[in-house]
Motif scaffolding. Structure first.
Motif, PDB file in Angstrom:
ATOM      1  N   MET A   1       0.842  -1.186   0.000  1.00 29.78           N
ATOM      2  CA  MET A   1       0.000   0.000   0.000  1.00 29.78           C
ATOM      3  C   MET A   1       0.882   1.242   0.000  1.00 29.78           C
ATOM      4  O   MET A   1       1.719   1.401   0.869  1.00 29.78           O
ATOM      5  N   GLN A   2       0.630   2.086  -0.960  1.00 31.67           N
ATOM      6  CA  GLN A   2       1.489   3.251  -1.076  1.00 31.67           C
ATOM      7  C   GLN A   2       1.156   4.324  -0.046  1.00 31.67           C
ATOM      8  O   GLN A   2       1.928   4.578   0.850  1.00 31.67           O
ATOM      9  N   ASN A   3       0.038   4.949  -0.195  1.00 34.39           N
ATOM     10  CA  ASN A   3      -0.299   6.052   0.694  1.00 34.39           C
ATOM     11  C   ASN A   3      -1.639   5.757   1.367  1.00 34.39           C
ATOM     12  O   ASN A   3      -2.699   6.110   0.854  1.00 34.39           O
ATOM     13  N   LYS A   4      -1.551   5.145   2.526  1.00 34.41           N
ATOM     14  CA  LYS A   4      -2.754   4.690   3.222  1.00 34.41           C
ATOM     15  C   LYS A   4      -3.658   5.854   3.637  1.00 34.41           C
ATOM     16  O   LYS A   4      -4.876   5.767   3.547  1.00 34.41           O
ATOM     17  N   LYS A   5      -3.071   6.957   4.075  1.00 34.18           N
ATOM     18  CA  LYS A   5      -3.869   8.112   4.504  1.00 34.18           C
ATOM     19  C   LYS A   5      -4.632   8.727   3.332  1.00 34.18           C
ATOM     20  O   LYS A   5      -5.764   9.162   3.484  1.00 34.18           O
ATOM     21  N   LEU A   6      -4.009   8.747   2.165  1.00 30.93           N
ATOM     22  CA  LEU A   6      -4.678   9.284   0.982  1.00 30.93           C
ATOM     23  C   LEU A   6      -5.864   8.410   0.586  1.00 30.93           C
ATOM     24  O   LEU A   6      -6.928   8.919   0.235  1.00 30.93           O
ATOM     25  N   ARG A   7      -5.689   7.106   0.667  1.00 29.72           N
ATOM     26  CA  ARG A   7      -6.799   6.200   0.360  1.00 29.72           C
ATOM     27  C   ARG A   7      -7.960   6.424   1.312  1.00 29.72           C
ATOM     28  O   ARG A   7      -9.116   6.498   0.894  1.00 29.72           O
ATOM     29  N   ILE A  62     -11.691   5.777  -7.627  1.00 30.86           N
ATOM     30  CA  ILE A  62     -10.783   5.297  -6.579  1.00 30.86           C
ATOM     31  C   ILE A  62     -10.174   3.962  -6.984  1.00 30.86           C
ATOM     32  O   ILE A  62      -8.965   3.756  -6.834  1.00 30.86           O
ATOM     33  N   TRP A  63     -10.994   3.053  -7.499  1.00 26.97           N
ATOM     34  CA  TRP A  63     -10.494   1.759  -7.936  1.00 26.97           C
ATOM     35  C   TRP A  63      -9.451   1.919  -9.044  1.00 26.97           C
ATOM     36  O   TRP A  63      -8.414   1.268  -9.040  1.00 26.97           O
ATOM     37  N   TYR A  64      -9.727   2.822  -9.997  1.00 24.74           N
ATOM     38  CA  TYR A  64      -8.797   3.072 -11.100  1.00 24.74           C
ATOM     39  C   TYR A  64      -7.468   3.612 -10.571  1.00 24.74           C
ATOM     40  O   TYR A  64      -6.403   3.184 -11.027  1.00 24.74           O
ATOM     41  N   TRP A  65      -7.512   4.544  -9.636  1.00 23.99           N
ATOM     42  CA  TRP A  65      -6.286   5.095  -9.076  1.00 23.99           C
ATOM     43  C   TRP A  65      -5.480   4.037  -8.335  1.00 23.99           C
ATOM     44  O   TRP A  65      -4.261   3.998  -8.429  1.00 23.99           O
ATOM     45  N   ILE A  66      -6.153   3.175  -7.596  1.00 27.46           N
ATOM     46  CA  ILE A  66      -5.454   2.113  -6.865  1.00 27.46           C
ATOM     47  C   ILE A  66      -4.816   1.125  -7.842  1.00 27.46           C
ATOM     48  O   ILE A  66      -3.680   0.706  -7.663  1.00 27.46           O
ATOM     49  N   GLU A  67      -5.546   0.738  -8.893  1.00 29.97           N
ATOM     50  CA  GLU A  67      -5.013  -0.198  -9.885  1.00 29.97           C
ATOM     51  C   GLU A  67      -3.792   0.358 -10.605  1.00 29.97           C
ATOM     52  O   GLU A  67      -2.888  -0.391 -10.946  1.00 29.97           O
ATOM     53  N   ASN A  68      -3.787   1.652 -10.874  1.00 31.21           N
ATOM     54  CA  ASN A  68      -2.679   2.267 -11.600  1.00 31.21           C
ATOM     55  C   ASN A  68      -1.546   2.732 -10.691  1.00 31.21           C
ATOM     56  O   ASN A  68      -0.582   3.311 -11.167  1.00 31.21           O
ATOM     57  N   GLY A  69      -1.668   2.508  -9.412  1.00 35.52           N
ATOM     58  CA  GLY A  69      -0.614   2.865  -8.478  1.00 35.52           C
ATOM     59  C   GLY A  69      -0.524   4.346  -8.152  1.00 35.52           C
ATOM     60  O   GLY A  69       0.481   4.809  -7.626  1.00 35.52           O
ATOM     61  N   LYS A  70      -1.549   5.105  -8.473  1.00 39.45           N
ATOM     62  CA  LYS A  70      -1.556   6.528  -8.156  1.00 39.45           C
ATOM     63  C   LYS A  70      -1.931   6.783  -6.701  1.00 39.45           C
ATOM     64  O   LYS A  70      -1.703   7.872  -6.188  1.00 39.45           O
ATOM     65  N   MET A  71      -2.494   5.775  -6.080  1.00 35.49           N
ATOM     66  CA  MET A  71      -2.922   5.980  -4.700  1.00 35.49           C
ATOM     67  C   MET A  71      -2.544   4.774  -3.875  1.00 35.49           C
ATOM     68  O   MET A  71      -2.698   3.669  -4.180  1.00 35.49           O
TER      69      MET A  71
END
Length: 71
Positions: A1-7, A62-71
């Motif tokens: 998980m990259q940025n948990k607070k952002l998610r 949100i799902w798209y951002w998580i899949e692409n590693g932006k979030m």
């Protein structure tokens, strides 16, 4: 998980959007006769539609951002 607070910052408002949709849907279902009597049913259906579309599009984003590693 990259940025948990952002998610969390994006997911919590999205969950509240779904809760608003469910609450408005229950309100309309319980008071449908009275809402229809005063002629405001079309407005409430439009509000429900906007809440649903906003919730779904927010989830997809949100799902798209998580899949692409932006979030």
């Amino acid at each position: 998980m990259q940025n948990k607070k952002l998610r969390i910052a994006w997911i919590i408002p999205n969950v509240f959007f779904y809760l608003m949709f469910i609450g408005a849907l229950i309100f309309v279902a319980v008071n449908a006769k009275d809402i229809n009597e005063i002629g405001m049913m079309s407005l409430w259906i439009f509000i429900l539609f906007l809440l649903f579309v906003g919730s779904v599009l927010g989830s997809i984003r949100i799902w798209y951002w998580i899949e692409n590693g932006k979030m």
